[in-house]
Write a protein that holds these residues in place. Structure first.
Motif, PDB file in Angstrom:
ATOM      1  N   GLU A  15      31.776  34.588  -8.211  1.00  0.00           N
ATOM      2  CA  GLU A  15      31.207  35.378  -9.358  1.00  0.00           C
ATOM      3  C   GLU A  15      32.458  36.751  -9.502  1.00  0.00           C
ATOM      4  OE1 GLU A  15      27.378  37.309  -8.673  1.00  0.00           O
ATOM      5  OE2 GLU A  15      26.500  35.375  -8.421  1.00  0.00           O
ATOM      6  N   LEU A  16      33.148  36.370 -10.528  1.00  0.00           N
ATOM      7  CA  LEU A  16      34.180  37.209 -11.082  1.00  0.00           C
ATOM      8  C   LEU A  16      33.701  38.433 -11.763  1.00  0.00           C
ATOM      9  CD1 LEU A  16      37.046  34.830 -11.974  1.00  0.00           C
ATOM     10  CD2 LEU A  16      36.264  35.591  -9.658  1.00  0.00           C
ATOM     11  N   GLN A  17      34.013  39.663 -11.615  1.00  0.00           N
ATOM     12  CA  GLN A  17      33.406  40.761 -12.225  1.00  0.00           C
ATOM     13  C   GLN A  17      34.525  41.543 -12.749  1.00  0.00           C
ATOM     14  OE1 GLN A  17      31.281  42.824  -9.283  1.00  0.00           O
ATOM     15  NE2 GLN A  17      33.234  43.451  -7.970  1.00  0.00           N
ATOM     16  N   MET A  18      34.245  42.336 -13.937  1.00  0.00           N
ATOM     17  CA  MET A  18      35.283  43.400 -14.221  1.00  0.00           C
ATOM     18  C   MET A  18      34.284  44.882 -14.293  1.00  0.00           C
ATOM     19  SD  MET A  18      37.126  43.581 -17.920  1.00  0.00           S
ATOM     20  CE  MET A  18      38.273  44.802 -18.319  1.00  0.00           C
ATOM     21  N   LEU A  19      34.830  45.986 -13.990  1.00  0.00           N
ATOM     22  CA  LEU A  19      34.112  47.232 -13.448  1.00  0.00           C
ATOM     23  C   LEU A  19      33.701  47.710 -14.809  1.00  0.00           C
ATOM     24  CD1 LEU A  19      35.924  48.536 -10.556  1.00  0.00           C
ATOM     25  CD2 LEU A  19      34.133  46.788 -10.588  1.00  0.00           C
ATOM     26  N   SER A  20      32.672  47.152 -15.582  1.00  0.00           N
ATOM     27  CA  SER A  20      32.097  47.450 -16.927  1.00  0.00           C
ATOM     28  C   SER A  20      30.709  46.848 -16.917  1.00  0.00           C
ATOM     29  CB  SER A  20      32.802  47.266 -17.961  1.00  0.00           C
ATOM     30  OG  SER A  20      32.376  47.864 -19.355  1.00  0.00           O
ATOM     31  N   PRO A  21      29.961  47.637 -17.309  1.00  0.00           N
ATOM     32  CA  PRO A  21      28.330  47.011 -17.837  1.00  0.00           C
ATOM     33  C   PRO A  21      28.524  46.165 -19.082  1.00  0.00           C
ATOM     34  CG  PRO A  21      28.289  49.357 -18.129  1.00  0.00           C
ATOM     35  CD  PRO A  21      29.701  49.057 -17.407  1.00  0.00           C
ATOM     36  N   LEU A  22      29.538  46.017 -19.822  1.00  0.00           N
ATOM     37  CA  LEU A  22      29.697  45.627 -21.072  1.00  0.00           C
ATOM     38  C   LEU A  22      30.160  44.140 -20.898  1.00  0.00           C
ATOM     39  CD1 LEU A  22      30.960  48.409 -23.292  1.00  0.00           C
ATOM     40  CD2 LEU A  22      28.504  47.920 -22.604  1.00  0.00           C
ATOM     41  N   ILE A  23      30.649  43.943 -19.693  1.00  0.00           N
ATOM     42  CA  ILE A  23      31.418  42.669 -19.458  1.00  0.00           C
ATOM     43  C   ILE A  23      30.523  41.774 -18.460  1.00  0.00           C
ATOM     44  CG2 ILE A  23      33.544  41.424 -18.642  1.00  0.00           C
ATOM     45  CD1 ILE A  23      33.931  43.019 -21.028  1.00  0.00           C
ATOM     46  N   PRO A  24      29.665  40.682 -18.796  1.00  0.00           N
ATOM     47  CA  PRO A  24      29.057  39.877 -18.017  1.00  0.00           C
ATOM     48  C   PRO A  24      29.566  39.206 -16.725  1.00  0.00           C
ATOM     49  CG  PRO A  24      29.158  38.712 -19.879  1.00  0.00           C
ATOM     50  CD  PRO A  24      29.994  39.987 -20.430  1.00  0.00           C
ATOM     51  N   VAL A  25      29.263  38.906 -15.482  1.00  0.00           N
ATOM     52  CA  VAL A  25      29.848  38.315 -14.641  1.00  0.00           C
ATOM     53  C   VAL A  25      30.057  36.825 -14.901  1.00  0.00           C
ATOM     54  CG1 VAL A  25      29.407  37.705 -12.209  1.00  0.00           C
ATOM     55  CG2 VAL A  25      28.642  39.828 -12.897  1.00  0.00           C
ATOM     56  N   ARG A  26      31.070  36.452 -14.451  1.00  0.00           N
ATOM     57  CA  ARG A  26      31.838  35.014 -14.787  1.00  0.00           C
ATOM     58  C   ARG A  26      31.316  34.275 -13.603  1.00  0.00           C
ATOM     59  NH1 ARG A  26      37.481  35.428 -17.512  1.00  0.00           N
ATOM     60  NH2 ARG A  26      36.940  36.380 -19.475  1.00  0.00           N
ATOM     61  N   PRO A  27      30.100  33.147 -13.311  1.00  0.00           N
ATOM     62  CA  PRO A  27      29.972  32.661 -12.395  1.00  0.00           C
ATOM     63  C   PRO A  27      30.654  31.168 -12.429  1.00  0.00           C
ATOM     64  CG  PRO A  27      27.807  32.491 -13.714  1.00  0.00           C
ATOM     65  CD  PRO A  27      29.064  33.572 -14.399  1.00  0.00           C
ATOM     66  N   LEU A  28      31.304  30.911 -11.294  1.00  0.00           N
ATOM     67  CA  LEU A  28      32.137  29.640 -11.319  1.00  0.00           C
ATOM     68  C   LEU A  28      31.809  28.797 -10.258  1.00  0.00           C
ATOM     69  CD1 LEU A  28      35.678  31.543 -12.190  1.00  0.00           C
ATOM     70  CD2 LEU A  28      34.314  29.954 -13.728  1.00  0.00           C
ATOM     71  N   LYS A  29      31.790  27.670 -10.472  1.00  0.00           N
ATOM     72  CA  LYS A  29      31.729  26.538  -9.415  1.00  0.00           C
ATOM     73  C   LYS A  29      32.977  25.729  -9.374  1.00  0.00           C
ATOM     74  CE  LYS A  29      28.754  23.146  -9.696  1.00  0.00           C
ATOM     75  NZ  LYS A  29      27.287  22.598  -9.919  1.00  0.00           N
ATOM     76  N   PHE A  30      33.934  25.765  -8.372  1.00  0.00           N
ATOM     77  CA  PHE A  30      35.175  25.096  -8.656  1.00  0.00           C
ATOM     78  C   PHE A  30      35.539  24.301  -7.418  1.00  0.00           C
ATOM     79  CE2 PHE A  30      35.597  29.497  -7.453  1.00  0.00           C
ATOM     80  CZ  PHE A  30      36.564  29.587  -6.544  1.00  0.00           C
ATOM     81  N   LEU A  31      36.632  23.528  -7.747  1.00  0.00           N
ATOM     82  CA  LEU A  31      37.449  23.207  -6.631  1.00  0.00           C
ATOM     83  C   LEU A  31      38.738  23.970  -6.217  1.00  0.00           C
ATOM     84  CD1 LEU A  31      37.932  19.429  -7.421  1.00  0.00           C
ATOM     85  CD2 LEU A  31      36.454  20.298  -5.689  1.00  0.00           C
ATOM     86  N   ARG A  32      38.918  24.402  -4.804  1.00  0.00           N
ATOM     87  CA  ARG A  32      39.980  24.949  -4.330  1.00  0.00           C
ATOM     88  C   ARG A  32      40.824  23.887  -3.527  1.00  0.00           C
ATOM     89  NH1 ARG A  32      40.239  31.120  -2.771  1.00  0.00           N
ATOM     90  NH2 ARG A  32      40.127  31.054  -5.147  1.00  0.00           N
ATOM     91  N   PHE A  33      42.187  23.569  -3.971  1.00  0.00           N
ATOM     92  CA  PHE A  33      43.061  22.454  -3.250  1.00  0.00           C
ATOM     93  C   PHE A  33      44.377  23.334  -2.626  1.00  0.00           C
ATOM     94  CE2 PHE A  33      46.013  19.053  -3.901  1.00  0.00           C
ATOM     95  CZ  PHE A  33      45.862  18.337  -2.574  1.00  0.00           C
ATOM     96  N   CYS A  34      44.624  22.992  -1.546  1.00  0.00           N
ATOM     97  CA  CYS A  34      45.836  23.599  -0.995  1.00  0.00           C
ATOM     98  C   CYS A  34      46.885  22.736  -0.552  1.00  0.00           C
ATOM     99  CB  CYS A  34      45.581  24.624   0.367  1.00  0.00           C
ATOM    100  SG  CYS A  34      46.947  25.252   1.071  1.00  0.00           S
ATOM    101  N   LYS A  35      48.122  22.808  -0.940  1.00  0.00           N
ATOM    102  CA  LYS A  35      49.116  21.641  -0.540  1.00  0.00           C
ATOM    103  C   LYS A  35      50.513  22.297  -0.094  1.00  0.00           C
ATOM    104  CE  LYS A  35      51.691  17.888  -2.550  1.00  0.00           C
ATOM    105  NZ  LYS A  35      51.654  17.278  -1.246  1.00  0.00           N
ATOM    106  N   GLN A  36      51.105  21.966   0.913  1.00  0.00           N
ATOM    107  CA  GLN A  36      52.399  22.283   1.149  1.00  0.00           C
ATOM    108  C   GLN A  36      53.358  21.272   0.608  1.00  0.00           C
ATOM    109  OE1 GLN A  36      53.232  22.378   5.478  1.00  0.00           O
ATOM    110  NE2 GLN A  36      55.269  23.575   5.088  1.00  0.00           N
ATOM    111  N   HIS A  37      54.090  21.828  -0.287  1.00  0.00           N
ATOM    112  CA  HIS A  37      55.341  21.178  -1.228  1.00  0.00           C
ATOM    113  C   HIS A  37      56.714  21.180  -0.298  1.00  0.00           C
ATOM    114  CE1 HIS A  37      53.059  20.879  -4.812  1.00  0.00           C
ATOM    115  NE2 HIS A  37      52.694  22.057  -4.333  1.00  0.00           N
ATOM    116  N   ALA A  38      56.900  22.124   0.731  1.00  0.00           N
ATOM    117  CA  ALA A  38      57.872  21.919   1.404  1.00  0.00           C
ATOM    118  C   ALA A  38      57.872  23.013   2.617  1.00  0.00           C
ATOM    119  CB  ALA A  38      59.291  22.269   0.405  1.00  0.00           C
ATOM    120  N   GLU A  39      59.054  23.114   3.331  1.00  0.00           N
ATOM    121  CA  GLU A  39      59.054  24.317   4.364  1.00  0.00           C
ATOM    122  C   GLU A  39      58.753  25.641   3.663  1.00  0.00           C
ATOM    123  OE1 GLU A  39      58.653  25.399   8.197  1.00  0.00           O
ATOM    124  OE2 GLU A  39      58.511  23.210   7.346  1.00  0.00           O
ATOM    125  N   GLY A  40      57.651  26.320   4.062  1.00  0.00           N
ATOM    126  CA  GLY A  40      57.717  27.514   3.498  1.00  0.00           C
ATOM    127  C   GLY A  40      57.234  27.557   1.926  1.00  0.00           C
TER     128      GLY A  40
END
Length: 808
Positions: A437-462
């Motif tokens: 749930e992403l938020q912005m510190l204001s009651p005028l902005i609704p919370v953004r609920p997200l269901k997502f994939l997070r993928f990590c990959k190493q492309h090269a050294e470092g």
């Protein structure tokens, strides 16, 4: 013992002894088609009186024996008892072994070798058992088809028979039952065979003469049944799925799927270290000077997929996992292309920021079309942080650490499905399903609920990349779907190691959201990325790591004048972190705490009023907690408003509850240079002993994305325990404070923040939020008077701030 020996010793085919031996040996193995006359059967007389014990036993066993013909052949009725049949089957082996040792007939043997001249043996006379003997034997047989030696001896004594006679009678009786059972089974099987043969003939006739299901006439060539139509559809779907999986495997392994040989039943897909869906074409000149080297085309072992866990995505099937992998590969490919320095996807604006070229993006993106009511928010930025790439990747892949790092951006985060943990003990190839749930510190902005994939990959050294993409990215949404107000297109960061244990981070944020749910005061700011854009994520990341480095260096320095030990500092910082978390939850109304939204006629629509019950929480006072928050535009620079609110010398000018008493800072834990970022402890500067028991804990920070001032009253005794290194979880507090964000009303041009945090003179958006205990009884009711009191408190505070800053 051979059959030939028995026959030769019998002296003729009709000799009683020899015939009895042959019958005894072949009876257990007699086929079903053997005539019943081959085996001597005891006769059964239905007219004989039946004892009560036999009647009861017959009823229990459901065995019906009837006289079939004049030869004494026995037959089974329809309902014979399976118990005795099972016992007969169990005793079959033992019965056969007993018959092999058969040596004599069941009747009384007569002397076979008289003193006659021709030495012809006389014909033996068979002894027929009496009806009473047969009745007793039958009764015992129903109870025990295979008596032991002791039971046979008892029967022979009671019936005046020899033990051999009893033994042979039971052997023959078991053989007879077995023969009848096999004959009965053969009849049933023959009937089933005839039935199947008839059905087969009907099916052949139907196939040779097809009939239309609708009209009943002859079927027109080319028409197929509904079942066949469904099978063809399923076959086409499976073929399409197979082709897609083969294409996916080619991306994983870099070679055709045919070279894999026979696939095992537990299919394990592998993700190569580099061959990610066309990445080779764009990896050589990755963005902003990142050099991937030769690693972009190197091969690596496969990444095994692990089974899914329980949660929201509870029972995943392999087909869904392959869809997740395919989506993650496409998202990673898109992220790398968007991160390139000279990518035609970005256009430079007048103020130097990057603007996404939507026409160019739609030409290459594999993501579905944007819904008509959605707007696009796309930003890109880069910075250098004081942390190596491995440590940063570990932070991003851990949901708890990620939420803690971006405290004011991520209200809540959790991993609901771990598809892959990575390989070789690293996060390379890690893929997980997350909820946030992403938020912005204001009651005028609704919370953004997200269901997502997070993928990590190493492309090269470092060089690492972490990408996020919403799961419902290519699905049609509806207003009932809580995740459909916003969708996260491929977004994330690419991290490259730099000298001195630093990392260069390129961050891309690409989101589409429904602008109808956003207050007009924030619409232009959100489109420009000031709320959830890349520069805000990077500004938070830089501030957090700079604060961490400063705290580490100050702990090892002799210039620390706070007077608090290392453990005391940790407890104080932990308490301040919990205070900020509660403050943010009271503004955004995330699911971290269960708030009930209240509506009152006399309260402005731009003011959010919420309430909740606090019970059995050692970190809060028990009772009814009321939260009131609102956001207003102030025509004063954000930097000036922040400095005014954080300075304890000016607190009496806006804090109504301070009763115009000046405040004194007694403890300061700095989290950066200049003192703007830090945790402090304030006390009223007076000698009144009645007010000396209450202190104010305050945390302040500022970065190019915004500023924050949060405070809460704490009692002296509890805070002393915390400063000595005690547990801060039992300190009860209700936070209040201010969030200062860049932005303005419609027509306001957003100006990118300067390095010193100044936004010029175009004003800022000030959010004011108070949490107050209106009653110490959890069962109390909130009345309009309490709400009006808190709303008036907020209005007066905002008015005092504007007056002090001489804002219109």
């Amino acid at each position: 013992m051979s059959l030939g020996g028995l026959i030769s010793s019998s002296g003729g085919g009709n000799s009683g002894g020899g015939r009895a031996r042959v019958v005894a040996e072949i009876a257990p193995h007699a086929p079903s088609f053997m005539p019943s006359g081959t085996i001597a059967h005891p006769r059964f007389h239905p007219s004989s009186p039946i004892p009560n014990s036999m009647q009861i036993s017959s009823s229990a066993l459901s065995l019906s024996i009837q006289k079939m013909d004049g030869h004494g052949e026995l037959g089974f009725a329809e309902n014979f008892d399976p118990v005795i049949i099972g016992r007969l089957r169990d005793d079959e082996y033992e019965s056969r072994s007993g018959s092999d040792n058969f040596e004599g007939a069941s009747g009384d043997d007569q002397d076979g070798g008289g003193g006659g001249g021709d030495q012809r043996p006389r014909k033996k006379k068979y002894h027929r058992h009496t009806p009473n003997q047969i009745q007793e034997l039958e009764n015992f047989f129903k109870e025990c088809p295979h008596p032991d030696e002791k039971q046979r001896s008892e029967l022979s004594r009671r019936l005046s028979l020899e033990t051999k006679q009893v033994k042979f009678w039971f052997q023959n009786r078991r053989t007879q039952m077995k023969t009848q059972l096999e004959r009965h089974e053969n009849i049933i099987l023959r009937q089933e065979n005839d039935k199947l043969r008839a059905e087969n003939g009907v099916i052949k006739d139907a196939m040779s003469n097809p009939v239309c299901n609708n009209c009943g006439g002859p079927a027109i060539p080319g028409q197929i049944s509904f079942e066949e139509h469904q099978l063809r559809i399923e076959n086409a779907r499976l073929k399409d799925e197979l082709n897609r999986i083969c294409t996916l495997a080619n991306k994983f392994l870099g070679r055709p799927i045919s070279s894999l040989g026979n696939a095992s039943s537990g299919l394990e897909l592998g993700v190569g270290r580099t061959g990610m869906g066309g990445m080779n074409a764009v990896g050589a000149d990755l963005p902003l000077g990142l050099d991937l080297g030769d690693g972009i085309s190197s091969s690596s072992p496969m990444m095994p997929l692990v089974k899914t866990c329980s949660g929201m995505m509870g029972n995943e099937v392999p087909f869904e996992r392959s869809m997740y992998i395919d989506l993650a590969l496409a998202a990673m490919d898109e992220l790398v292309k968007m991160a390139q320095v000279d990518s035609p996807l970005w256009i430079k604006s007048s103020d130097g920021t990057d603007i996404l070229n939507l026409e160019e993006y739609r030409a290459f993106s594999c993501i579905g079309m944007k819904p008509s009511s959605f707007v696009t928010e796309a930003t890109r930025d880069t910075c250098v942080v004081i942390l190596n790439s491995l440590a940063l990747v570990e932070t991003l892949m851990d949901a708890n650490r990620w939420a803690e790092m971006f405290q004011c951006l991520v209200a809540r985060a959790s991993t609901i499905n771990m598809i892959s943990n990575g390989m070789d003990g690293t996060r390379n190839g890690a893929l997980q399903v997350m909820h946030a749930e992403l938020q912005m510190l204001s009651p005028l902005i609704p919370v953004r609920p997200l269901k997502f994939l997070r993928f990590c990959k190493q492309h090269a050294e470092g060089v690492w990349a972490v990408v996020d993409v919403s799961l419902d990215i290519n699905q049609e949404g509806s207003n009932t779907n809580p995740f459909w107000n916003c969708r996260r297109l491929p977004s994330g960061c690419i991290v490259q190691d730099m000298p001195n244990n630093c990392s260069k981070v390129t961050w891309i944020e690409h989101t589409e959201y429904d602008e109808n749910v956003v207050h007009p005061l924030f619409r232009q700011s959100l489109r420009s990325g000031m709320g959830f854009g890349a520069h805000r994520w990077l500004a938070t990341l830089q501030r957090q790591f700079e604060s961490l480095a400063f705290l580490i260096s100050s702990a090892n320095s002799s210039e620390d004048h706070s007077g608090i030990g290392v453990n005391g500092k940790k407890s104080m910082l932990k308490l301040a972190q919990r205070m900020v978390d509660n403050f943010c939850a009271g503004i955004s109304a995330s699911s971290v705490r269960k708030w009930d939204k209240l509506c009152f006629e006399n309260v402005s629509e731009d003011t959010r009023v919420m309430a909740r019950k606090s019970m059995n929480d050692p970190g809060e006072p028990p009772g009814i907690v009321l939260s009131v928050a609102t956001t207003v535009w102030v025509p004063v620079s954000r930097h000036r408003v922040f400095e005014f609110l954080r300075d304890e010398q000016f607190r009496k000018e806006w804090d109504i509850l301070s009763s115009n008493v000046p405040m004194q800072r007694i403890v300061q834990i700095a989290k950066g240079q200049g003192g703007a970022n830090g945790v402090s402890l304030l006390r009223a500067n007076e000698t009144n002993a009645n007010d000396s028991n209450m202190l104010i804990l305050q945390e302040t920070w500022t970065d190019p994305s915004g500023s924050l001032v949060v405070y809460a009253p704490v009692d002296t005794e509890s805070i002393n325990v915390v400063m000595r290194g005690g547990d801060s979880a039992y300190v009860a507090l209700l936070p209040s404070g201010f969030a200062i964000l860049p932005g303005g009303p419609p027509g306001y041009e957003v100006v990118k923040s300067e390095g010193n945090g100044s936004d010029g003179s175009n004003g800022c958006l000030l959010t004011v939020a108070f949490q107050i205990l209106v009653s110490s009884l959890p069962t109390a009711k909130i009345n309009m008077e309490s709400v009006e009191t808190v709303s008036t408190l907020i209005s007066c505070t905002i008015q005092k701030i504007k007056s002090s800053l001489q804002a219109a």
